[in-house]
Write a protein that holds these residues in place. Structure first.
Motif, PDB file in Angstrom:
ATOM      1  N   LEU A  41      -1.332  -1.237  -4.718  1.00  0.00           N
ATOM      2  CA  LEU A  41      -1.375  -2.518  -4.008  1.00  0.00           C
ATOM      3  C   LEU A  41      -3.269  -2.615  -3.588  1.00  0.00           C
ATOM      4  O   LEU A  41      -3.692  -1.753  -3.151  1.00  0.00           O
ATOM      5  N   SER A  42      -3.535  -3.807  -3.613  1.00  0.00           N
ATOM      6  CA  SER A  42      -5.023  -4.244  -3.468  1.00  0.00           C
ATOM      7  C   SER A  42      -4.952  -4.383  -1.881  1.00  0.00           C
ATOM      8  O   SER A  42      -3.813  -4.644  -1.169  1.00  0.00           O
ATOM      9  N   GLU A  44      -5.873  -6.995  -0.274  1.00  0.00           N
ATOM     10  CA  GLU A  44      -5.344  -8.354   0.185  1.00  0.00           C
ATOM     11  C   GLU A  44      -3.784  -8.332   0.000  1.00  0.00           C
ATOM     12  O   GLU A  44      -2.977  -9.008   0.753  1.00  0.00           O
ATOM     13  N   GLU A  45      -3.269  -7.739  -0.879  1.00  0.00           N
ATOM     14  CA  GLU A  45      -1.678  -7.598  -0.982  1.00  0.00           C
ATOM     15  C   GLU A  45      -1.153  -7.121   0.159  1.00  0.00           C
ATOM     16  O   GLU A  45      -0.248  -7.559   0.752  1.00  0.00           O
ATOM     17  N   LYS A  49       1.268  -8.641   2.962  1.00  0.00           N
ATOM     18  CA  LYS A  49       2.531  -8.017   3.134  1.00  0.00           C
ATOM     19  C   LYS A  49       2.759  -7.542   4.657  1.00  0.00           C
ATOM     20  O   LYS A  49       3.812  -7.817   5.494  1.00  0.00           O
ATOM     21  N   ARG A  86      -7.428  -0.463  -5.281  1.00  0.00           N
ATOM     22  CA  ARG A  86      -5.712  -0.530  -4.950  1.00  0.00           C
ATOM     23  C   ARG A  86      -5.665   0.962  -4.417  1.00  0.00           C
ATOM     24  O   ARG A  86      -6.528   1.940  -4.252  1.00  0.00           O
TER      25      ARG A  86
END
Lengths: 165, 165
Positions: A41-42, A44-45, A49, A86
DNA sequence: GTGAATGCAAAAAGTTTGCAGGAAC
DNA sequence: GTTCCTGCAAACTTTTTGCATTCAC
């Protein structure tokens, strides 16, 4: 399910405490998100979340925590060439996770690639012994990246927007 | 040494021409620098070295050319977590180069790690066949990164300034 | 001569940092 | 109560982009 903890029991609590770090809501939320995510996941992701669990957080805490966790070895940081890093949990409750990826050189898609078999382990263990002798470098983990063409791009669909690495 | 070209004869001229790209002084200088370098260089390091050969160039050309070469598959782009990308020629005049690195999780040092032996090739070829079957992904190259402690950090010198992977 | 490639400067994007307020212990 | 951690906003660094000019063909 001891003490109401779902999905394996937040095993990271001990890791943080043992290292002398405080267990904050923000850190717990971030680890919970990483633990629940299947792959990379980055920042920002993760931020988005985490926002669902703990809406008060900001992006900079995400970055600070991810750096902390990376330094602790709990998290691995990857860069697949799209301009953002990531992150992936180094392990799950069940133990070490693998970190092998297939990166499509045409469309940039990244596929997480599970374990192979015992031969791989054996050979890598052998190679790592050789590295210790030759470079006096003690290997603690490894990650393999395979470059190539994904199924879609092989079939000529070619969304082509890859950037390399 | 055919036509006065040193060190293997600028084999990349044909690669550029065949792909329909112009052979400019800037591109030639960049490839020459990469060809002469042993390991991974950052864009700025390349810029500085290119400056000696071809002082007119600017940084943006370096980036543009590196992206072009990466997309062509002539160059690999790496990120070792220090905030800048590194570039390495995919091959030399003699053929495919290996791209295996030892990254110290304590001080961030990156060591280029040459080939291992035939076992490695065989096993990876086998794994890559498995990937083709399982993911329908055609592997064209691979790179392995080993994390661990370098000799200096193992001996407690510990300059510690690593930033992750 | 023509279109692709460059150079410069300005913009963009992700990531990091300073500092005051808040939370964990 | 003390110290560590967070949140916000501003700063920083690397990388990308626009546009006029130059160069390869």
């Amino acid at each position: 399910m001891p003490r109401g903890f779902g999905r394996g029991g937040r095993w990271w609590h001990g890791r943080l405490r043992d290292a002398g770090y405080r267990l904050t809501l923000s850190r717990d939320a971030i680890l919970s998100v990483l633990n629940g995510a299947s792959g990379h996941l980055s920042a920002e992701e993760i931020y988005l979340k985490v926002h669902n669990i703990y809406p008060a957080g900001g992006l900079s805490s995400i970055y600070r925590t991810l750096e902390l966790l990376t330094q602790m070895g709990l998290v691995f940081k990857f860069d697949f060439g799209d301009g953002r890093a990531r992150y992936e949990l180094a392990q799950g409750p069940e133990g070490e996770r693998h970190h092998h990826h297939l990166v499509c050189t045409n469309c940039g898609r990244v596929i997480d690639c599970g374990n192979f078999d015992q031969d791989e382990e054996d050979l890598l263990a052998k190679i790592e012994k050789g590295i210790l002798k030759k470079f006096s470098f003690r290997v603690t983990s490894h990650m393999i990246r395979f470059l190539g063409l994904c199924d879609k791009c092989r079939n000529g669909i070619s969304h082509g927007q890859g950037r390399g690495t």
